[in-house]
Design a protein around this motif. Structure first.
Motif, short mmCIF file in Angstrom:
data_model
loop_
_atom_site.label_atom_id
_atom_site.label_comp_id
_atom_site.label_asym_id
_atom_site.label_seq_id
_atom_site.Cartn_x
_atom_site.Cartn_y
_atom_site.Cartn_z
N VAL A 28 0.74 -1.12 0.05
CA VAL A 28 0.01 0.08 -0.02
C VAL A 28 0.57 1.33 -0.23
CG1 VAL A 28 -2.37 -0.93 1.01
CG2 VAL A 28 -0.43 0.38 2.92
N THR A 29 2.06 0.95 0.65
CA THR A 29 2.51 1.55 1.04
C THR A 29 3.64 2.83 -0.48
OG1 THR A 29 3.79 1.31 1.98
CG2 THR A 29 2.55 2.72 3.23
N GLU A 30 3.71 1.77 -1.52
CA GLU A 30 4.36 1.94 -2.61
C GLU A 30 3.58 1.98 -3.88
OE1 GLU A 30 7.86 1.34 -3.49
OE2 GLU A 30 7.72 1.33 -0.89
N ALA A 31 2.24 2.20 -3.75
CA ALA A 31 1.61 3.11 -4.91
C ALA A 31 1.86 4.75 -4.71
CB ALA A 31 0.76 2.48 -4.27
N PRO A 32 1.98 5.30 -5.65
CA PRO A 32 2.08 6.33 -6.17
C PRO A 32 1.35 7.23 -5.10
CG PRO A 32 2.31 5.41 -8.50
CD PRO A 32 1.61 4.52 -6.88
N HIS A 33 1.96 8.37 -4.11
CA HIS A 33 1.91 9.45 -3.20
C HIS A 33 0.92 8.06 -2.05
CE1 HIS A 33 3.04 11.92 -6.32
NE2 HIS A 33 2.07 11.77 -7.55
N GLY A 34 1.06 7.16 -2.32
CA GLY A 34 -0.03 6.66 -1.33
C GLY A 34 -1.83 6.59 -1.40
N GLN A 35 -1.40 6.50 -2.33
CA GLN A 35 -3.26 6.33 -3.41
C GLN A 35 -3.11 5.63 -3.62
OE1 GLN A 35 -5.59 8.69 -2.40
NE2 GLN A 35 -3.97 9.68 -1.40
N TRP A 36 -3.76 4.39 -3.37
CA TRP A 36 -3.82 2.09 -3.63
C TRP A 36 -5.41 2.89 -4.44
CZ3 TRP A 36 -6.29 -0.82 -0.79
CH2 TRP A 36 -6.42 -0.79 0.04
N GLU A 37 -5.69 1.57 -5.00
CA GLU A 37 -6.66 0.82 -5.46
C GLU A 37 -6.89 -0.88 -5.52
OE1 GLU A 37 -8.26 1.72 -9.00
OE2 GLU A 37 -8.80 4.47 -8.28
N ARG A 38 -7.44 -1.45 -4.73
CA ARG A 38 -6.98 -3.09 -4.77
C ARG A 38 -6.78 -3.59 -6.50
NH1 ARG A 38 -10.41 -1.83 -0.73
NH2 ARG A 38 -10.68 -2.94 1.21
N ALA A 39 -7.52 -2.86 -7.25
CA ALA A 39 -7.80 -3.43 -8.69
C ALA A 39 -6.45 -2.80 -9.07
CB ALA A 39 -8.19 -2.91 -9.89
N GLN A 40 -5.54 -2.31 -8.50
CA GLN A 40 -4.16 -1.80 -8.74
C GLN A 40 -2.99 -3.07 -8.33
OE1 GLN A 40 -2.42 1.61 -6.89
NE2 GLN A 40 -1.20 2.09 -8.65
N LEU A 41 -3.81 -3.48 -6.83
CA LEU A 41 -2.21 -4.25 -5.92
C LEU A 41 -2.40 -5.41 -6.28
CD1 LEU A 41 -2.33 -1.72 -2.78
CD2 LEU A 41 -0.95 -2.18 -5.00
N ARG A 42 -4.27 -5.94 -6.39
CA ARG A 42 -3.75 -7.34 -6.62
C ARG A 42 -3.28 -8.39 -7.25
NH1 ARG A 42 -8.82 -10.68 -5.33
NH2 ARG A 42 -8.46 -12.85 -6.41
N PRO A 43 -2.87 -7.74 -8.37
CA PRO A 43 -2.50 -8.65 -10.00
C PRO A 43 -0.47 -8.31 -9.12
CG PRO A 43 -3.42 -6.50 -10.87
CD PRO A 43 -3.49 -6.43 -9.58
N PHE A 44 -0.54 -8.16 -8.13
CA PHE A 44 0.84 -8.66 -7.53
C PHE A 44 1.39 -9.46 -6.58
CE2 PHE A 44 1.57 -4.14 -9.28
CZ PHE A 44 2.62 -3.92 -9.56
N ILE A 45 -0.36 -9.91 -6.11
CA ILE A 45 -0.75 -10.40 -4.82
C ILE A 45 -0.71 -11.79 -5.94
CG2 ILE A 45 -1.91 -11.74 -3.16
CD1 ILE A 45 -2.04 -8.55 -2.35
N ASP A 46 -1.32 -11.93 -6.98
CA ASP A 46 -1.08 -12.72 -8.00
C ASP A 46 -0.05 -12.99 -8.29
OD1 ASP A 46 -3.82 -12.60 -6.93
OD2 ASP A 46 -4.64 -12.06 -8.92
N GLU A 47 -0.04 -12.48 -9.57
CA GLU A 47 1.90 -12.54 -9.55
C GLU A 47 2.70 -12.95 -8.45
OE1 GLU A 47 4.32 -12.13 -12.83
OE2 GLU A 47 2.29 -12.11 -12.63
N ALA A 48 2.67 -12.70 -7.13
CA ALA A 48 3.60 -13.47 -5.78
C ALA A 48 3.69 -15.14 -6.60
CB ALA A 48 3.38 -12.34 -4.89
N LEU A 49 2.03 -15.23 -6.08
CA LEU A 49 1.35 -16.39 -5.60
C LEU A 49 1.83 -17.16 -6.78
CD1 LEU A 49 -2.17 -16.03 -4.48
CD2 LEU A 49 -0.33 -17.19 -2.79
N ALA A 50 2.01 -16.74 -8.38
CA ALA A 50 2.33 -18.00 -9.32
C ALA A 50 3.49 -17.92 -9.34
CB ALA A 50 1.94 -17.17 -10.91
N ARG A 51 4.48 -16.99 -8.86
CA ARG A 51 5.90 -16.86 -8.89
C ARG A 51 6.23 -17.61 -7.29
NH1 ARG A 51 7.73 -16.26 -13.71
NH2 ARG A 51 6.98 -14.39 -14.56
#
Length: 284
Positions: free
Chosen positions: A196-219
């Motif tokens: 959440v703190t890596e999103a630009p200016h601390g402005q995050w959305e679930r749809a923006q961050l969820r793919p990173f969790i999915d990618e982590a699961l895959a990797r």
């Protein structure tokens, strides 16, 4: 056991925490075990890992004192891994709740050069021989060097903090390609934390961050992932419960055993909270 695998404690002092800038007013106060305990309880988390936020042995000693006020909190502290007297430092710090160490590599003037130091390599060999976990704190800019570092130190667990602080704007696929070789190493574990703190200016959305969790699961797979709140740093962008909810929603479709790994079993294994007498079960 459900575990928050990454949080911090501190008594705030501007001189001691120079990385807390004037803009981070939310962090300019004390954050102590009594503040965290109700947050853990709300998410049915029975254990936690307190991680260093200052590069000094005094903070490690203080974290160990605070950890004893919670029933199942362990510590990842700091030590001068490149020091000639590392053995003496380890002897002085030895404590049943001290499970590993971290260095703020991301804040070095040249993180890549720091990771390549022979003195650091010698210290790492000693730490791993004594079964201490090492946490890697770098940004996406130095994942290649972190991969080389991990390949050289495979005698015990290495933990990648905050997914290696990915470049959110470039997207999850680009991060997945960056982290692929590191994720393929069986002794490397990744924390689902700090997004959440890596999103630009601390402005995050679930749809923006969820793919990173999915990618982590895959990797990495669920067996080498663990939830971490990064509290109280997460408060710059989200409340504790929102961070936990993001991870819960992203892992809801997994099997019960896969969810159990992410929410506690992986951390229990890595930090030696399983096995007879809470000894490390690392066999790599």
């Amino acid at each position: 056991m459900r575990i928050d695998a990454h949080h911090h404690f501190w008594r705030y002092d501007a001189a001691r925490y120079p990385w807390i800038t004037a803009a981070m007013t939310r962090l300019q106060r004390d954050y102590l075990p009594q503040d965290l305990a109700p947050l853990l309880a709300q998410r049915q988390l029975q254990g936690s890992i307190a991680v260093q936020a200052r590069q000094c042995v005094a903070e490690t000693q203080q974290l160990l004192q605070w950890a004893q006020t919670l029933p199942a909190t362990q510590v990842v502290g700091w030590i001068d891994v490149a020091a000639a007297d590392l053995t003496a430092q380890l002897d002085a710090l030895r404590h049943p709740r001290l499970r590993g160490f971290r260095h703020l590599v991301q804040d070095e003037s040249d993180p890549a050069a720091w990771l390549r130091q022979e003195r650091v390599a010698a210290g790492m060999r000693q730490l791993q021989k004594q079964a201490y976990v090492w946490e890697i704190l770098v940004t996406w800019r130095h994942l290649a060097e972190a991969t080389q570092f991990a390949a050289q130190h495979d005698r015990h667990w290495l933990v990648l903090d905050h997914l290696g602080k990915p470049d959110i704007v470039r997207g999850a696929r680009a991060w997945g390609e960056q982290v692929a070789e590191l994720a393929a190493m069986p002794h490397v574990v990744c924390k689902l934390s700090g997004l959440v703190t890596e999103a630009p200016h601390g402005q995050w959305e679930r749809a923006q961050l969820r793919p990173f969790i999915d990618e982590a699961l895959a990797r990495f797979g669920p067996q080498r992932l663990m939830f971490g709140s990064d509290w109280p740093v997460c408060l710059l962008a989200a409340e504790y419960q929102a961070v936990a909810q993001l991870a819960e929603e992203a892992t809801a479709a997994l099997s019960a055993s896969e969810q159990a790994a992410i929410w506690g079993e992986t951390a229990a294994n890595v930090y030696g909270l399983t096995g007879e007498n809470n000894e490390s079960v690392f066999a790599g």
